[in-house]
Every structure is written in structure tokens, then in C-alpha cells.
Design a protein around this motif. Structure first.
Motif, PDB file in Angstrom:
ATOM      1  N   TRP A  19      41.206 -15.373  52.510  1.00  0.00           N
ATOM      2  CA  TRP A  19      41.061 -16.114  51.447  1.00  0.00           C
ATOM      3  C   TRP A  19      42.548 -16.449  50.775  1.00  0.00           C
ATOM      4  O   TRP A  19      43.089 -17.259  50.206  1.00  0.00           O
ATOM      5  CB  TRP A  19      40.575 -15.358  50.333  1.00  0.00           C
ATOM      6  N   VAL A  20      43.179 -15.303  51.360  1.00  0.00           N
ATOM      7  CA  VAL A  20      44.907 -15.542  51.160  1.00  0.00           C
ATOM      8  C   VAL A  20      45.415 -16.562  51.761  1.00  0.00           C
ATOM      9  O   VAL A  20      46.333 -17.280  51.334  1.00  0.00           O
ATOM     10  CB  VAL A  20      45.670 -14.181  51.390  1.00  0.00           C
ATOM     11  N   HIS A  21      44.990 -16.699  53.013  1.00  0.00           N
ATOM     12  CA  HIS A  21      45.633 -17.729  53.812  1.00  0.00           C
ATOM     13  C   HIS A  21      45.097 -19.196  53.456  1.00  0.00           C
ATOM     14  O   HIS A  21      45.998 -20.234  53.533  1.00  0.00           O
ATOM     15  CB  HIS A  21      45.204 -17.619  55.275  1.00  0.00           C
ATOM     16  N   ASP A  22      43.969 -19.162  52.800  1.00  0.00           N
ATOM     17  CA  ASP A  22      43.218 -20.348  52.331  1.00  0.00           C
ATOM     18  C   ASP A  22      43.665 -20.755  50.712  1.00  0.00           C
ATOM     19  O   ASP A  22      43.056 -21.557  50.062  1.00  0.00           O
ATOM     20  CB  ASP A  22      41.785 -20.513  52.561  1.00  0.00           C
ATOM     21  N   ASP A  23      44.490 -19.912  50.283  1.00  0.00           N
ATOM     22  CA  ASP A  23      45.095 -19.874  48.787  1.00  0.00           C
ATOM     23  C   ASP A  23      43.911 -19.828  47.804  1.00  0.00           C
ATOM     24  O   ASP A  23      44.066 -20.362  46.903  1.00  0.00           O
ATOM     25  CB  ASP A  23      45.879 -21.373  48.729  1.00  0.00           C
ATOM     26  N   GLU A  24      42.867 -18.828  48.101  1.00  0.00           N
ATOM     27  CA  GLU A  24      41.908 -18.637  47.385  1.00  0.00           C
ATOM     28  C   GLU A  24      41.858 -17.738  46.410  1.00  0.00           C
ATOM     29  O   GLU A  24      41.257 -17.381  45.279  1.00  0.00           O
ATOM     30  CB  GLU A  24      40.538 -18.480  48.147  1.00  0.00           C
ATOM     31  N   ILE A  25      42.964 -16.849  46.490  1.00  0.00           N
ATOM     32  CA  ILE A  25      43.507 -15.651  45.950  1.00  0.00           C
ATOM     33  C   ILE A  25      44.926 -15.595  45.899  1.00  0.00           C
ATOM     34  O   ILE A  25      45.510 -15.741  47.170  1.00  0.00           O
ATOM     35  CB  ILE A  25      42.666 -14.187  46.214  1.00  0.00           C
ATOM     36  N   ALA A  26      45.670 -15.330  44.963  1.00  0.00           N
ATOM     37  CA  ALA A  26      46.871 -15.108  44.850  1.00  0.00           C
ATOM     38  C   ALA A  26      47.425 -13.863  45.548  1.00  0.00           C
ATOM     39  O   ALA A  26      46.796 -12.714  45.324  1.00  0.00           O
ATOM     40  CB  ALA A  26      47.673 -15.415  43.658  1.00  0.00           C
ATOM     41  N   SER A  27      48.582 -13.722  46.106  1.00  0.00           N
ATOM     42  CA  SER A  27      48.762 -12.331  46.621  1.00  0.00           C
ATOM     43  C   SER A  27      50.347 -12.171  46.647  1.00  0.00           C
ATOM     44  O   SER A  27      51.116 -13.262  46.287  1.00  0.00           O
ATOM     45  CB  SER A  27      48.384 -12.099  47.949  1.00  0.00           C
TER      46      SER A  27
ATOM     47  N   PHE B  99      48.095  -7.299  45.967  1.00  0.00           N
ATOM     48  CA  PHE B  99      47.527  -8.164  44.693  1.00  0.00           C
ATOM     49  C   PHE B  99      47.536  -7.675  43.417  1.00  0.00           C
ATOM     50  O   PHE B  99      47.539  -6.506  42.981  1.00  0.00           O
ATOM     51  CB  PHE B  99      45.905  -7.971  45.112  1.00  0.00           C
ATOM     52  N   GLN B 100      47.587  -8.631  42.247  1.00  0.00           N
ATOM     53  CA  GLN B 100      47.721  -8.334  40.851  1.00  0.00           C
ATOM     54  C   GLN B 100      46.092  -8.017  40.624  1.00  0.00           C
ATOM     55  O   GLN B 100      45.267  -8.658  40.756  1.00  0.00           O
ATOM     56  CB  GLN B 100      48.173  -9.355  40.229  1.00  0.00           C
ATOM     57  N   ARG B 101      46.050  -6.763  39.986  1.00  0.00           N
ATOM     58  CA  ARG B 101      44.618  -6.472  39.417  1.00  0.00           C
ATOM     59  C   ARG B 101      43.969  -7.603  38.753  1.00  0.00           C
ATOM     60  O   ARG B 101      42.757  -7.796  39.033  1.00  0.00           O
ATOM     61  CB  ARG B 101      45.086  -5.146  38.554  1.00  0.00           C
ATOM     62  N   ASP B 102      44.623  -8.180  37.793  1.00  0.00           N
ATOM     63  CA  ASP B 102      43.954  -9.345  36.986  1.00  0.00           C
ATOM     64  C   ASP B 102      43.461 -10.693  37.889  1.00  0.00           C
ATOM     65  O   ASP B 102      42.586 -10.807  37.671  1.00  0.00           O
ATOM     66  CB  ASP B 102      44.932  -9.663  36.095  1.00  0.00           C
TER      67      ASP B 102
ATOM     68  N   VAL C 159      38.929 -13.246  40.245  1.00  0.00           N
ATOM     69  CA  VAL C 159      38.159 -13.665  41.655  1.00  0.00           C
ATOM     70  C   VAL C 159      36.942 -13.052  41.368  1.00  0.00           C
ATOM     71  O   VAL C 159      35.962 -13.646  41.717  1.00  0.00           O
ATOM     72  CB  VAL C 159      39.012 -13.647  42.756  1.00  0.00           C
ATOM     73  N   ARG C 160      36.685 -11.777  41.209  1.00  0.00           N
ATOM     74  CA  ARG C 160      35.472 -10.867  41.010  1.00  0.00           C
ATOM     75  C   ARG C 160      34.612 -11.725  39.957  1.00  0.00           C
ATOM     76  O   ARG C 160      33.491 -11.838  40.380  1.00  0.00           O
ATOM     77  CB  ARG C 160      35.704  -9.424  40.930  1.00  0.00           C
ATOM     78  N   ASP C 161      35.176 -11.924  38.989  1.00  0.00           N
ATOM     79  CA  ASP C 161      34.301 -12.494  37.867  1.00  0.00           C
ATOM     80  C   ASP C 161      34.008 -13.994  38.040  1.00  0.00           C
ATOM     81  O   ASP C 161      32.667 -14.397  38.073  1.00  0.00           O
ATOM     82  CB  ASP C 161      35.044 -12.361  36.500  1.00  0.00           C
TER      83      ASP C 161
END
Length: 146
Positions: free
Chosen positions: A93-101, A110-113, A118-120
Motif C-alpha cells: 500500500w505504501v508503494h502504491d501510495d494508498e497510505i502515507a508513510s 506511519f502517523q497514527r492519524d 485508512v482503518r476508518d
């Protein structure tokens, strides 16, 4: 005494409190208010209300609750656990830019928020998919045997 304060950080919950929590009707759109000895009312902040109502729900459902503070910066292992996915999936997901890191040295953090966002989002997507499946099932009810 039903709840015992063991330290400033730990409270033991008795079976009686679990029963009372189960007997409490689900609180939706409720507002928690503290009433002082002189009758003054203090409305708790919304986020604190969510924590306390979540604790009550957890006690009613599971008979226990754990409240902890989550750091703002999470390792990939902790983030993956929170998201309910494997670490390799998270890194994809990081590689695919689906979540910021971001990197700390060679380690991905990863930032907690962001992780909670993403979980929500994933929970909303699952609910929407389930609702779509239910409506499809209802629309074609005659095709399914009971």
C-alpha cells in the motif's frame, strides 16, 4: 465497592458492573454530562464522550476494556496490526501510495492519524460492500433456497 482503583492507571471491573453495562440501553446520539455536588452540569468534550461510551460498550460486550494511549508515530508492524493486514500488504500500500508513510533512517513509519483514517475508510468500504450485497440478495431473493 464494585470498581476498585488499584493504581492511578488500573481499575478492576466486577461482574456486577458488567451486568449493569449490559443492562444499559445502547447510547446513540447521547451526551455525557457531569453533575457537580452543587448541581452545576459540565458537558464533556465530544472525543472524551466517545472514549467513555466506547468503554461502556466494550464492558457490556466483552466484560472488559483496555484504554491506552497510542503514540503519534507507529512502526509498520503496529500499523499493519491496527489495519488488520500483513506487513507485506501494508508495504505494498505504501508503494502504491494508498497510505502515507515516512522514513526514520531505513525504517518506515506511519502517523497514527493516517493509519486510523485508512482503518476508518476501509471499514466504511466494507460496510458499503456488505450493504450492496444485502440489497442484491434481497433483489434476487427468489434465487436462493432457505
Amino acid at each position: 465497592m464494585a470498581a476498585t482503583l488499584l493504581t492511578t492507571d488500573r481499575i478492576t471491573i466486577s461482574d456486577h458492573i458488567v451486568d449493569e453495562a449490559r443492562d444499559t440501553p445502547p447510547l446513540t446520539k447521547a451526551s455525557l454530562v457531569l453533575r457537580t455536588d452543587d448541581g452545576a452540569e459540565i458537558t464533556l468534550p465530544r472525543d472524551l464522550q466517545k472514549v467513555l461510551l466506547g468503554a461502556l460498550t466494550s464492558i457490556a460486550n466483552d466484560g472488559e476494556v483496555t484504554i491506552g494511549r497510542m503514540p503519534e508515530e507507529l512502526t509498520s508492524t503496529v500499523a499493519a496490526d491496527l489495519l488488520g493486514v500483513s506487513r507485506p500488504t501494508l508495504m505494498k500500500w505504501v508503494h502504491d501510495d494508498e497510505i502515507a508513510s515516512f522514513k526514520v533512517g531505513t525504517h518506515t513509519r506511519f502517523q497514527r492519524d493516517e493509519v486510523l483514517r485508512v482503518r476508518d475508510l476501509r471499514a466504511k468500504q466494507r460496510r458499503a460492500a456488505f450493504d450492496e450485497l444485502r440489497s442484491l440478495d434481497e433483489a434476487h431473493e427468489e434465487l436462493f433456497d432457505d
